[in-house]
Design a protein around this motif. Structure first.
Motif, short mmCIF file in Angstrom:
data_model
loop_
_atom_site.label_atom_id
_atom_site.label_comp_id
_atom_site.label_asym_id
_atom_site.label_seq_id
_atom_site.Cartn_x
_atom_site.Cartn_y
_atom_site.Cartn_z
N VAL A 25 0.84 -1.19 0.00
CA VAL A 25 0.00 0.00 0.00
C VAL A 25 0.88 1.25 0.00
O VAL A 25 1.79 1.39 0.82
CB VAL A 25 -0.93 0.00 1.22
N HIS A 26 0.60 2.16 -0.92
CA HIS A 26 1.31 3.43 -1.07
C HIS A 26 0.31 4.59 -0.96
O HIS A 26 -0.89 4.39 -1.12
CB HIS A 26 1.98 3.54 -2.45
N LEU A 27 0.84 5.80 -0.79
CA LEU A 27 0.04 7.03 -0.86
C LEU A 27 0.60 7.89 -1.98
O LEU A 27 1.81 8.12 -2.06
CB LEU A 27 0.09 7.79 0.46
N MET A 28 -0.28 8.38 -2.85
CA MET A 28 0.17 9.17 -4.00
C MET A 28 0.73 10.53 -3.63
O MET A 28 1.59 11.06 -4.33
CB MET A 28 -1.00 9.41 -4.96
N THR A 52 -6.04 3.75 -6.66
CA THR A 52 -7.42 3.97 -6.22
C THR A 52 -7.70 5.46 -6.06
O THR A 52 -6.82 6.22 -5.66
CB THR A 52 -7.72 3.28 -4.88
N GLY A 53 -8.93 5.85 -6.36
CA GLY A 53 -9.38 7.20 -6.10
C GLY A 53 -10.23 7.25 -4.85
O GLY A 53 -10.80 6.23 -4.43
N LYS A 54 -10.34 8.41 -4.25
CA LYS A 54 -11.14 8.55 -3.02
C LYS A 54 -12.58 8.09 -3.21
O LYS A 54 -13.19 7.53 -2.31
CB LYS A 54 -11.13 10.01 -2.56
N GLU A 84 -4.97 7.61 -3.86
CA GLU A 84 -5.14 9.05 -3.92
C GLU A 84 -5.22 9.63 -2.51
O GLU A 84 -5.90 9.08 -1.64
CB GLU A 84 -6.42 9.36 -4.68
N GLY A 85 -4.53 10.75 -2.30
CA GLY A 85 -4.58 11.40 -0.99
C GLY A 85 -3.33 12.22 -0.74
O GLY A 85 -2.42 12.27 -1.57
N THR A 86 -3.30 12.88 0.40
CA THR A 86 -2.17 13.71 0.79
C THR A 86 -1.70 13.30 2.19
O THR A 86 -2.33 12.50 2.87
CB THR A 86 -2.55 15.20 0.79
#
Length: 264
Positions: A25-28, A52-54, A84-86
């Motif tokens: 699992v990663h965060l963009m 994946t998108g929110k 997707e996310g910050t």
């Protein structure tokens, strides 16, 4: 993967050369649309199998028979999911579902275990930061709030796969990690179907994993990642104890028994 929007990229991946055992699992730190555009540029030198998108959109950029460029040294054995996310975000409920669907599908297609992996030598669902410098040094990815959600992803994946959390009686342990070699192969001497892999450096960590588990069970065995007379002797004795075929070769049944059979 069925249900994913197929968005193949022409660059930033390698054909073949992957034996998956971990879904990562990663965060963009960005948007799904922006990441899709970035992966199509040669200068990015990065990619992922899935994104994946929110709102629940699921993209697939790279076939899981090929290496995505997501976690450096982990690429030969990892399936990657960018989300997707910050910074400091949590995954949305939709994203949790998409990640669980990917894990359940990877379990069915690639034999990846429906469990947490907490290190690069593990099997199951992990996160980018656990790979440390070997995986590019992104130790803050995807962040503690998402790492705390990984157990929920595993639980949802088990529900999708209609599998409960494994439970064994008589002193056994939780479920075995997925057997790391193709069906019909085994760890053994340099002969037969293992001729191309036995003793091969890329599989030493996997054999060491079995040896370490046998040491935990009380067998006098060095966890050195080498198949030698001592490992063969322990395998034969263990197979006899568990009424398996006694040949000293560590195939899928002998592998699973190291975790799932009662400790006597």
């Amino acid at each position: 993967m069925p249900g994913a929007i197929w968005r193949p990229i022409p660059v930033n991946y390698n054909s073949g050369g992957i034996s998956p055992r971990i879904v990562v699992v990663h965060l963009m730190a960005g948007t799904l649309t922006g990441t899709d555009s970035w992966f199509r540029q040669s200068r990015a030198r990065a990619s992922s199998h899935f994104g994946t998108g929110k709102g629940g959109t699921l993209y697939q950029w790279v076939d899981t028979r090929d290496r995505a460029w997501a976690q450096a040294g982990g690429n030969p054995y990892c399936i990657s999911i960018e989300n997707e996310g910050t910074t400091n975000d949590r995954l949305s409920d939709n994203q949790l579902d998409r990640c669980a669907e990917i894990l359940a599908w990877a379990h069915r297609v690639h034999g990846i275990a429906l469990q947490r992996a907490d290190s690069a030598t593990g099997h199951g669902l992990g996160h980018h930061g656990m790979g440390g410098s070997a995986w590019g040094g992104h130790t803050s990815c995807p962040g503690p709030r998402i790492v705390a959600q990984l157990d929920e992803i595993v639980a949802r994946a088990r529900s999708i796969a209609n599998e409960s959390a494994p439970s064994f009686s008589g002193g056994g342990d939780t479920g075995a990690p997925a057997f790391p070699l193709p069906t019909g192969w085994y760890f053994g001497p340099r002969s037969g179907p293992t001729a191309s892999v036995s003793g091969y450096h890329g599989h030493r960590d996997d054999l060491r994993h079995w040896q370490s588990r046998m040491r935990e069970r009380g067998w006098p065995l060095a966890a050195d990642g080498r198949y030698g007379p001592r490992t063969r002797g322990v395998a034969r004795a263990f197979q006899a104890e568990k009424r398996l075929g006694v040949d000293g070769l560590i195939g899928s049944a002998t592998w699973r028994a190291a975790w799932e059979s009662p400790i006597t």
